[in-house]
Design an enzyme around this catalytic site. Structure first.
Site, PDB file in Angstrom:
ATOM      1  N   ILE A  14       2.313  -1.094  -6.584  1.00 51.26           N
ATOM      2  CA  ILE A  14       3.522  -0.261  -6.516  1.00 51.26           C
ATOM      3  C   ILE A  14       3.720   0.534  -7.823  1.00 51.26           C
ATOM      4  CG2 ILE A  14       4.693  -1.633  -4.774  1.00 51.26           C
ATOM      5  CD1 ILE A  14       6.274  -3.023  -6.997  1.00 51.26           C
ATOM      6  N   GLY A  16       3.281  -0.510 -11.256  1.00 53.99           N
ATOM      7  CA  GLY A  16       3.806  -1.152 -12.466  1.00 53.99           C
ATOM      8  C   GLY A  16       3.184  -0.573 -13.739  1.00 53.99           C
ATOM      9  N   ASP A  35      -5.695   2.244  -4.528  1.00 51.79           N
ATOM     10  CA  ASP A  35      -5.359   0.951  -3.912  1.00 51.79           C
ATOM     11  C   ASP A  35      -5.692   1.032  -2.426  1.00 51.79           C
ATOM     12  OD1 ASP A  35      -3.311  -1.559  -4.956  1.00 51.79           O
ATOM     13  OD2 ASP A  35      -3.758  -1.422  -2.810  1.00 51.79           O
ATOM     14  N   ILE A  58     -12.372  -0.070  -3.901  1.00 50.55           N
ATOM     15  CA  ILE A  58     -12.997   0.113  -5.217  1.00 50.55           C
ATOM     16  C   ILE A  58     -14.500  -0.190  -5.160  1.00 50.55           C
ATOM     17  CG2 ILE A  58     -13.002  -0.894  -7.581  1.00 50.55           C
ATOM     18  CD1 ILE A  58      -9.831  -0.940  -7.163  1.00 50.55           C
ATOM     19  N   GLU A  59     -14.880  -1.020  -4.191  1.00 54.33           N
ATOM     20  CA  GLU A  59     -16.308  -1.339  -4.035  1.00 54.33           C
ATOM     21  C   GLU A  59     -17.140  -0.100  -3.681  1.00 54.33           C
ATOM     22  OE1 GLU A  59     -17.214  -4.874  -1.612  1.00 54.33           O
ATOM     23  OE2 GLU A  59     -15.132  -5.443  -1.935  1.00 54.33           O
ATOM     24  N   SER A  77      -5.110  -4.178 -12.537  1.00 51.37           N
ATOM     25  CA  SER A  77      -4.717  -5.558 -12.241  1.00 51.37           C
ATOM     26  C   SER A  77      -5.547  -6.031 -11.055  1.00 51.37           C
ATOM     27  CB  SER A  77      -3.253  -5.643 -11.822  1.00 51.37           C
ATOM     28  OG  SER A  77      -2.416  -4.937 -12.665  1.00 51.37           O
ATOM     29  N   CYS A  80      -5.672 -11.566  -8.286  1.00 48.22           N
ATOM     30  CA  CYS A  80      -5.634 -12.754  -9.146  1.00 48.22           C
ATOM     31  C   CYS A  80      -5.882 -14.055  -8.381  1.00 48.22           C
ATOM     32  CB  CYS A  80      -4.293 -12.813  -9.870  1.00 48.22           C
ATOM     33  SG  CYS A  80      -2.907 -12.677  -8.755  1.00 48.22           S
TER      34      CYS A  80
HETATM   35  C1  LIG Z   1      -2.326  -7.748  -8.398  1.00 56.36           C
HETATM   36  S1  LIG Z   1      -2.059  -6.417  -7.302  1.00 56.36           S
HETATM   37  C2  LIG Z   1      -1.803  -5.074  -8.401  1.00 56.36           C
HETATM   38  C3  LIG Z   1      -0.390  -4.838  -8.737  1.00 56.36           C
HETATM   39  C4  LIG Z   1      -0.054  -3.576  -9.488  1.00 56.36           C
HETATM   40  N1  LIG Z   1      -0.402  -3.610 -10.874  1.00 56.36           N
HETATM   41  C5  LIG Z   1       1.433  -3.300  -9.323  1.00 56.36           C
HETATM   42  O1  LIG Z   1       2.103  -2.990 -10.294  1.00 56.36           O
HETATM   43  O2  LIG Z   1       1.938  -3.443  -8.208  1.00 56.36           O
HETATM   44  C6  LIG Z   1      -3.688  -6.056  -6.767  1.00 56.36           C
HETATM   45  C7  LIG Z   1      -3.804  -4.808  -5.906  1.00 56.36           C
HETATM   46  O3  LIG Z   1      -5.194  -4.520  -5.726  1.00 56.36           O
HETATM   47  C8  LIG Z   1      -5.392  -4.000  -4.436  1.00 56.36           C
HETATM   48  N2  LIG Z   1      -6.809  -4.231  -4.112  1.00 56.36           N
HETATM   49  C9  LIG Z   1      -7.416  -5.433  -3.982  1.00 56.36           C
HETATM   50  N3  LIG Z   1      -8.729  -5.264  -3.726  1.00 56.36           N
HETATM   51  C10 LIG Z   1      -8.959  -3.921  -3.703  1.00 56.36           C
HETATM   52  C11 LIG Z   1     -10.127  -3.141  -3.485  1.00 56.36           C
HETATM   53  N4  LIG Z   1     -11.299  -3.706  -3.250  1.00 56.36           N
HETATM   54  N5  LIG Z   1     -10.002  -1.796  -3.519  1.00 56.36           N
HETATM   55  C12 LIG Z   1      -8.779  -1.211  -3.761  1.00 56.36           C
HETATM   56  N6  LIG Z   1      -7.645  -1.912  -3.982  1.00 56.36           N
HETATM   57  C13 LIG Z   1      -7.732  -3.252  -3.949  1.00 56.36           C
HETATM   58  C14 LIG Z   1      -4.398  -4.771  -3.574  1.00 56.36           C
HETATM   59  O4  LIG Z   1      -4.077  -4.038  -2.409  1.00 56.36           O
HETATM   60  C15 LIG Z   1      -3.210  -4.946  -4.525  1.00 56.36           C
HETATM   61  O5  LIG Z   1      -2.251  -3.927  -4.330  1.00 56.36           O
END
Ligand SMILES: C[S@@+](CC[C@H](N)C(=O)[O-])C[C@H]1O[C@@H](n2cnc3c(N)ncnc32)[C@H](O)[C@@H]1O
Length: 330
Positions: A14, A16, A35, A58-59, A77, A80
């Site tokens: 979102i 951050g 994302d 991202i892959e 980020s 996790c």
């Molecule tokens: C820990 S959250 C990040 C939160 C972010 N910093 C925020 O302020 O909301 C991880 C994010 O990575 C995204 N995500 C996970 N794997 C992904 C991928 N392979 N490619 C793109 N986005 C990915 C998820 O949809 C999720 O919104």
């Protein structure tokens, strides 16, 4: 850097990181944000409609895509769940780590890697195999770094959210040698951090007082929608973390807040410290306040409270990241 620092925001959720950059007060441009989650995309785009957004996995990114962007700072980020202390800690074997490992491979192929990196994750990441691979890769690419374990409570915010942060710079950029230590995670960045006493490094002074919960509450909330159903209140009372408007702390709000009571975040007792109980959940806006999101942050109209809590639970404390960005960049 003419036109400001060029920032690439991965796993943007979102936004951050984007809000934290705004708070630092430097000149910057988020050149692209990535994302894969539609709910996160919806909120991000509503808050930052003019930012270029890649709805991609991202892959699928390739080194030339990133080289073309001319990135100064990469903020991210990664998921996790593979590293949480209460989870299975499958680390590199968890499919959710694949995109980050892919990113590290891309880094090795880039001709123009970023000068700065800021990564946020949970406590537990620092002892993972993924962390080991990250450090090995970045060391070979001439990066040096400083790691932190910080909670908003240390910045005077009445909320706990202990997180791991990795700040890296690529040579010839270097660190202030009066406090930098690559082998030591900083848990107490300031001698004003009273609980740390002698162990504190003196990087940037932190506030010496903690605010109270009342300063983060919203008077306009429709309380009836936030009240705990009486049966839930009665059944789960022994395991609830109850706070009042005068408290100067609260539990970390997780993505299951509002769905489950135990261990997902604090409950507000509006009756205060007397014998009575008048219990309600914190609203998503109040949680966003405690997480340092500015007033201009908003959720689009059609997002449910459960979705909001889920997105906030995955996000980060904007104040903490902005504090760290100022250490990294200035
Ligand atoms: C820990 S959250 C990040 C939160 C972010 N910093 C925020 O302020 O909301 C991880 C994010 O990575 C995204 N995500 C996970 N794997 C992904 C991928 N392979 N490619 C793109 N986005 C990915 C998820 O949809 C999720 O919104």
């Amino acid at each position: 850097m003419e036109g400001g620092i060029r920032v690439f925001e991965l796993y943007s959720g979102i936004g951050g990181m984007h809000f934290a950059l705004k708070k630092v007060g430097i000149s910057f441009e988020v050149i692209a944000s990535v994302d894969i989650n539609p709910a996160a995309q919806h909120v991000y785009k509503s808050n930052f409609p003019s930012t270029t957004y890649w709805e991609k996995n991202i892959e699928g990114l390739k080194a030339p895509d990133l080289d073309k962007l001319n990135i100064d700072l990469l903020v991210m980020s990664p998921p996790c769940q593979p590293f949480t202390r209460i989870g299975l800690q499958k680390d590199i074997l968890d499919p959710r780590t694949r995109s980050f490992l892919h990113l590290l491979k891309i880094f090795e192929q880039m001709t123009n890697p970023p000068d700065y990196i800021l990564l946020e994750n949970v406590k537990g990441f620092e002892t993972s195999k993924t962390h080991e691979i990250m450090c090995k890769t970045l060391k070979a690419l001439q990066y040096s770094w400083q790691e932190f374990l910080l909670s908003p409570k240390q910045l005077g915010i009445p909320n706990s959210r202990l997180r791991y942060f990795f700040l890296a710079k690529r040579r010839p950029k270097c660190w202030d040698q009066t406090w930098h230590s690559q082998d030591k995670i900083i848990e107490c960045p300031s001698s004003m951090d009273k609980e740390c006493g002698e162990n504190a490094s003196n990087i940037v002074p932190l506030p010496s007082t903690t605010a109270t919960i009342g300063q983060y509450l919203e008077e306009s909330e429709v309380i009836s929608e936030l009240r705990l159903p009486p049966n839930v209140a009665k059944r789960y009372l022994p395991v609830m973390d109850l706070v009042t408007k005068d408290s100067n702390g609260s539990m970390c709000f997780t993505k299951s807040y509002g769905k489950y009571v135990e261990g997902t975040g604090s409950i507000l007792n509006m009756a205060g410290d007397n014998e009575e109980l008048d219990l309600r959940y914190f609203s998503p806006r109040e949680i966003a306040n405690l997480m340092g999101f500015p007033k201009e942050f908003h959720f689009p109209d059609n997002v449910t409270n459960n979705q909001k809590n889920k997105l906030l639970g995955n996000s980060l404390n904007v104040e903490v990241v902005s504090y760290l960005l100022s250490i990294l960049l200035t």
